[in-house]
Design a protein around this motif. Structure first.
Motif, PDB file in Angstrom:
ATOM      1  N   THR A  49     -29.182 102.894  52.121  1.00  0.00           N
ATOM      2  CA  THR A  49     -28.681 102.352  53.373  1.00  0.00           C
ATOM      3  C   THR A  49     -28.821 100.836  53.315  1.00  0.00           C
ATOM      4  N   ALA A  50     -27.711 100.112  53.496  1.00  0.00           N
ATOM      5  CA  ALA A  50     -27.741  98.657  53.397  1.00  0.00           C
ATOM      6  C   ALA A  50     -26.710  98.035  54.326  1.00  0.00           C
ATOM      7  N   ARG A  51     -26.974  96.804  54.734  1.00  0.00           N
ATOM      8  CA  ARG A  51     -26.020  96.086  55.574  1.00  0.00           C
ATOM      9  C   ARG A  51     -24.929  95.439  54.727  1.00  0.00           C
ATOM     10  N   ILE A  52     -25.312  94.757  53.648  1.00  0.00           N
ATOM     11  CA  ILE A  52     -24.351  94.098  52.773  1.00  0.00           C
ATOM     12  C   ILE A  52     -24.668  94.418  51.324  1.00  0.00           C
ATOM     13  N   THR A  75     -24.976 104.785  52.956  1.00  0.00           N
ATOM     14  CA  THR A  75     -24.381 104.248  54.172  1.00  0.00           C
ATOM     15  C   THR A  75     -24.423 102.729  54.070  1.00  0.00           C
ATOM     16  N   ILE A  76     -23.263 102.116  53.896  1.00  0.00           N
ATOM     17  CA  ILE A  76     -23.170 100.679  53.676  1.00  0.00           C
ATOM     18  C   ILE A  76     -22.252 100.075  54.740  1.00  0.00           C
ATOM     19  N   ILE A  95     -16.288 104.529  45.380  1.00  0.00           N
ATOM     20  CA  ILE A  95     -17.072 105.066  46.491  1.00  0.00           C
ATOM     21  C   ILE A  95     -17.039 106.587  46.454  1.00  0.00           C
ATOM     22  N   ASP A  96     -18.208 107.201  46.420  1.00  0.00           N
ATOM     23  CA  ASP A  96     -18.296 108.657  46.419  1.00  0.00           C
ATOM     24  C   ASP A  96     -17.875 109.201  47.787  1.00  0.00           C
ATOM     25  N   PRO A  97     -17.203 110.349  47.825  1.00  0.00           N
ATOM     26  CA  PRO A  97     -16.754 110.917  49.106  1.00  0.00           C
ATOM     27  C   PRO A  97     -17.884 111.215  50.090  1.00  0.00           C
ATOM     28  N   SER A  98     -19.097 111.434  49.577  1.00  0.00           N
ATOM     29  CA  SER A  98     -20.213 111.749  50.465  1.00  0.00           C
ATOM     30  C   SER A  98     -20.823 110.511  51.111  1.00  0.00           C
TER      31      SER A  98
END
Length: 248
Positions: A208-211, A224-225, A236-239
């Motif tokens: 999980t990252a903002r940038i 989650t980016i 980008i993976d579909p999940s």
């Protein structure tokens, strides 16, 4: 065993609940609940048990196990730590091998850092090569040429910067080792939580990252980016979920 030997220095050996002052030695060997008051300058430093050192340690080899605590800074060529230790200041070692759980109240710096278990660093972490299999919490920045994180618990850091950055779920994500790590840090999720990740080649899983900013970026499973900025390529993976992606 080191080849370095000083004729004007002796050795210091303490076992049980003994006490001693600091000083300059060739070899320091401590076991049990021993206590040393003062700075230590030596060639070999060996400690096991619940030993406590009130001061700084400067040595060529720093080998400790158990619940050893040092209130000051540790400076060494090679550092091997296992058990549940604590360093009250900075740890500066060319080669650090950390197993178990360790808390560093300052910065961790060196050429190579290998963590297996759970490490908490209040300040920054800087190295040429950084590898972690397990969990970590870094209050400041993680800066390294090559970064490999095999997630086995909650990994937290403010910012990551490097040339090659690879984050993936490791063997620590399942089994008894993961349960121990989570018990230490009271974490339930196996993920990396970071504000900014910046590098040349980036591969991420369970992050999980903002940038995320890089030249070639791969967003693997369960990420989650908020924003990805890339120069050459992106996957980008579909999940995973990426809110915004921009080619620079």
């Amino acid at each position: 065993m080191n080849d370095i030997y000083y004729e004007d220095r002796g050795d210091l050996e303490i076992s049980g609940a003994g006490k001693s002052g600091g000083g300059k030695f060739n070899r320091v060997e401590v076991s049990g609940a021993a206590k040393i008051n003062g700075d230590i300058d030596c060639v070999e430093f060996e400690a096991a048990g619940a030993a406590k050192f009130e001061g700084n340690v400067k040595t060529v080899t720093y080998n400790v196990s158990g619940a050893t605590k040092c209130t000051g800074n540790v400076e060494a060529e090679t550092c091997n730590i296992s058990g549940a230790g604590k360093i009250g200041g900075n740890l500066n070692s060319k080669r650090s091998n950390i197993q178990g759980s360790l808390k560093i109240c300052g910065n961790l710096t060196g050429e190579t850092i290998d963590i297996q278990g759970a490490t908490s660093i209040v300040g920054d972490c800087e190295a040429e090569d950084f590898k972690c299999s397990g969990a970590f919490k870094i209050g400041g920045l993680l800066n390294s040429e090559n970064i490999l994180v095999e997630i086995g618990g909650k990994c937290e850091v403010s910012e990551i910067g490097g040339r090659t950055i690879k984050v993936k779920r490791g063997l620590w994500s399942v089994g008894i080792l993961s349960k121990i790590t989570k018990a230490i840090f009271n974490y339930a999720l196996d993920e990396l939580d970071c504000n900014v990740i910046e590098g040349d080649e980036i591969y991420l899983e369970s992050t999980t990252a903002r940038i995320v900013r890089g030249t070639d970026v791969v967003i693997g499973e369960k990420c989650t980016i908020q924003r990805v900025e890339y120069k050459n390529s992106i996957s980008i993976d579909p999940s995973s979920k990426v809110i915004e992606q921009i080619q620079l």
